[in-house]
Design a protein around this motif. Structure first.
Motif, short mmCIF file in Angstrom:
data_model
loop_
_atom_site.label_atom_id
_atom_site.label_comp_id
_atom_site.label_asym_id
_atom_site.label_seq_id
_atom_site.Cartn_x
_atom_site.Cartn_y
_atom_site.Cartn_z
N LEU A 54 -0.67 9.03 58.04
CA LEU A 54 0.44 9.76 57.83
C LEU A 54 1.48 10.53 58.72
N LEU A 82 2.63 6.87 59.27
CA LEU A 82 3.34 6.39 58.36
C LEU A 82 4.41 6.46 58.29
N THR A 83 4.89 8.25 58.95
CA THR A 83 6.56 8.86 58.65
C THR A 83 6.91 9.30 60.46
N GLN A 111 2.35 15.28 49.18
CA GLN A 111 3.77 13.98 48.83
C GLN A 111 4.98 13.99 48.93
N LYS A 134 8.59 14.18 51.11
CA LYS A 134 10.21 14.04 50.54
C LYS A 134 11.24 14.55 50.74
N ARG A 154 10.24 6.33 51.92
CA ARG A 154 9.51 5.43 51.89
C ARG A 154 8.28 5.62 50.72
N ASP A 155 8.20 5.00 50.03
CA ASP A 155 6.44 5.13 49.25
C ASP A 155 5.71 5.13 49.19
N LEU A 156 5.03 6.28 49.18
CA LEU A 156 3.77 6.31 49.71
C LEU A 156 2.64 6.80 48.89
N SER A 157 2.45 6.41 47.41
CA SER A 157 2.54 7.00 46.35
C SER A 157 1.45 6.27 47.04
N TRP A 158 1.20 4.76 47.03
CA TRP A 158 -0.22 3.46 47.13
C TRP A 158 -0.68 4.68 47.86
N PHE A 159 -1.18 5.24 48.78
CA PHE A 159 -1.31 6.04 49.88
C PHE A 159 -1.94 6.99 49.53
N ASP A 190 -1.49 0.32 55.68
CA ASP A 190 -0.63 -0.18 57.00
C ASP A 190 -1.09 -0.02 58.10
#
Length: 502
Positions: free
Chosen positions: A328, A331-332, A357, A361, A367-372, A416
């Motif tokens: 995370l 990714l952020t 989550q 935001k 970025r959409d992190l729903s997959w993660f 990712d």
């Protein structure tokens, strides 16, 4: 004794349980496995004595009624998994303890801890009492939910050394050496505050164990250990970890195991990064990756695995959770993740994953992190398994080269990862998203002939390796690259990446 009739759903029964006679210390369970007796006694140090009582609870010593299946110590990870299942089953159980302790007249206990949190003692030891009469110290502790903790009780005669955000309780032998701990806490506390906030949810307690060689024990906001002087390096890591627990833990709102242990392990690894660099921090993560890969299901159909919210094995709620926070972070950003963690700790919500989550935001992550969250937290889909299938460099204009890298993810979890192309004088890194059971091609432009391609840097745990390196040797223009192999620790390299991408 069997009940006269089955206990109805929602009903309760009160039990009066009494222990009597001498309770001798024993480490037979470890000695049976071949552990030297001295070492075994330093691990199984629970005891009841006038100046120190330490009862850790299920998994160490049973001092309250429990119901569980028998498991043999030494049978792989079954014991630790059963301890985790037992704690998870009691996580939402109300806990209330009335503590009464007899002590020799004139020598009352000075500290009491229940489940890793301090309780106030009421001491009845009036002056003028007969020296043969005992004093009585009492305390009352109640919490609406036990959390992922095994009930524990510590009562001791110790000298208090208060400091900012913590109190150390020492035996006379360690009144001086404990200053090293307190000074080190001053050094590391600002780092913990930067990530987790200005104040802990519960002040940290350091409790001196009777024998300086006794194995440390950590629960709630308590670290019970020998407070003798030790090397500064191990002290700072231990304090960063246990201070992080104090920042997260609360007796009234206990966090899930993956939040408490995951954050503490994550912040400890960040401290290692600060002191010794990113590679050393990744080495710490890598030390647990092999065990995690063995524990993970081979596919989602093979088993449900252990989603983090209901994880019972330390390799999940500690090791995998720490990896999750590192991913995370990549990714952020440090700023966004830090803000989300500080807000998460302050919130009483049960569903910490959904809250995290949303808080990311709020911290500005678009970025959409729903997959993660779907693949890594809410469900357990195992680990990704990446391969560099091909590397195809071709000359472009002005001394630049277009490098096409074809990567396959054979695992069931999307990922990712950073992909780096190196030349003799520089390098370029870009992040690439690779869905589960799919392949992707990434094209990167670098200045000068490429010499090496690396996929993943160890932050994303994989099934067999977490770093993939391919050495590139240029041939004639328009031809695929020939490669050598490099295999740094925890890495793999493509054996025949000579197929040009489509």
């Amino acid at each position: 004794m069997p009940l006269a009739k089955p206990l109805a759903p929602g009903a309760s029964i009160a039990l009066d349980v009494a222990y009597s006679g001498a309770i001798g210390q024993s480490a037979q369970r470890l000695i049976t496995l071949g552990t030297p007796e001295a070492l075994a006694l330093r691990s199984d140090w629970d005891e009841i004595s006038p100046d120190f009582t330490g009862l850790r609870g299920f998994g160490n010593v049973v001092w309250y009624p429990v119901s569980t299946v028998p498991v043999i110590l030494g049978d792989g990870s079954r014991l630790f998994d059963e301890i985790g299942r037992h704690k998870l089953s009691l996580a939402h159980t109300r806990f209330h303890l009335r503590l009464a302790v007899e002590f020799p007249h004139g020598d009352p206990p000075t500290v009491a801890m229940v489940n890793g949190f301090p309780v106030s003692l009421t001491v009845a030891d009036a002056p003028g009492l007969d020296a043969d009469l005992s004093g009585i110290a009492t305390a009352d502790f109640e919490t609406p939910a036990l959390g992922f903790l095994a009930p524990s009780v510590f009562v001791a005669v110790r000298k208090a050394h208060p400091a900012a955000n913590l109190t150390a309780y020492t035996t006379p032998d360690n009144d001086i050496s404990v200053q090293t701990w307190l000074m080190e806490a001053v050094v590391v506390t600002p780092f913990v505050q930067d990530w987790l906030g200005r104040q802990p949810r519960s002040p940290l307690t350091l409790l001196d164990l009777p024998d300086p060689d006794d194995a440390p024990f950590e629960t709630g906001a308590l670290l019970a250990t020998g407070l003798h002087t030790g090397p500064t390096g191990p002290l700072d890591r231990a304090l960063v970890h246990t201070l992080s627990h104090a920042w997260v833990e609360s007796p009234s709102q206990p966090p899930p195991a993956w939040i408490s242990e995951g954050i503490a392990t994550f912040v400890e690894s960040l401290w290692i990064e600060k002191q010794r660099g990113r590679d050393s921090a990744i080495e710490m993560l890598e030390s647990d990756r092999g065990a995690l890969a063995l524990a993970e299901p081979s596919s989602p159909g093979a088993s449900a695995g252990e989603p983090l919210a209901v994880a019972v094995a330390p390799v999940y709620y500690r090791a995998k959770a720490a990896y999750v926070f590192w991913m995370l972070r990549d990714l952020t950003s440090d700023e966004a993740l830090g803000a989300a963690l500080r807000a998460l700790i302050a919130e009483p919500q049960d569903n910490k994953a959904a809250s995290l989550q949303a808080l990311l935001k709020q911290a500005g992550v678009t970025r959409d992190l729903s997959w993660f969250f779907s693949d890594w937290i809410d469900a357990d889909k195992g680990l990704p398994d990446l391969t560099i299938d091909s590397v195809f460099p071709s000359p472009a204009q002005g001394g630049t080269y277009l490098v096409a890298i074809h990567i396959t993810n054979s695992g069931y979890a999307a990922t990712d990862v950073p992909v780096t192309v190196r030349t003799a004088k520089n390098s370029l890194t870009e992040r690439v998203f690779i869905p589960a059971h799919q392949s992707t091609s990434e094209r990167m432009v670098v200045i000068g002939p490429p010499t090496q391609v690396q996929v993943n840097d160890g932050v994303v745990p994989e099934t067999t390796a977490s770093v993939h390196v391919t050495d590139v040797s240029m041939q004639s223009p328009g031809q695929p690259a020939s490669t050598g192999q490099r295999a740094p620790r925890g890495s793999s390299s493509a054996s025949d990446p000579t197929v040009a991408p489509q």
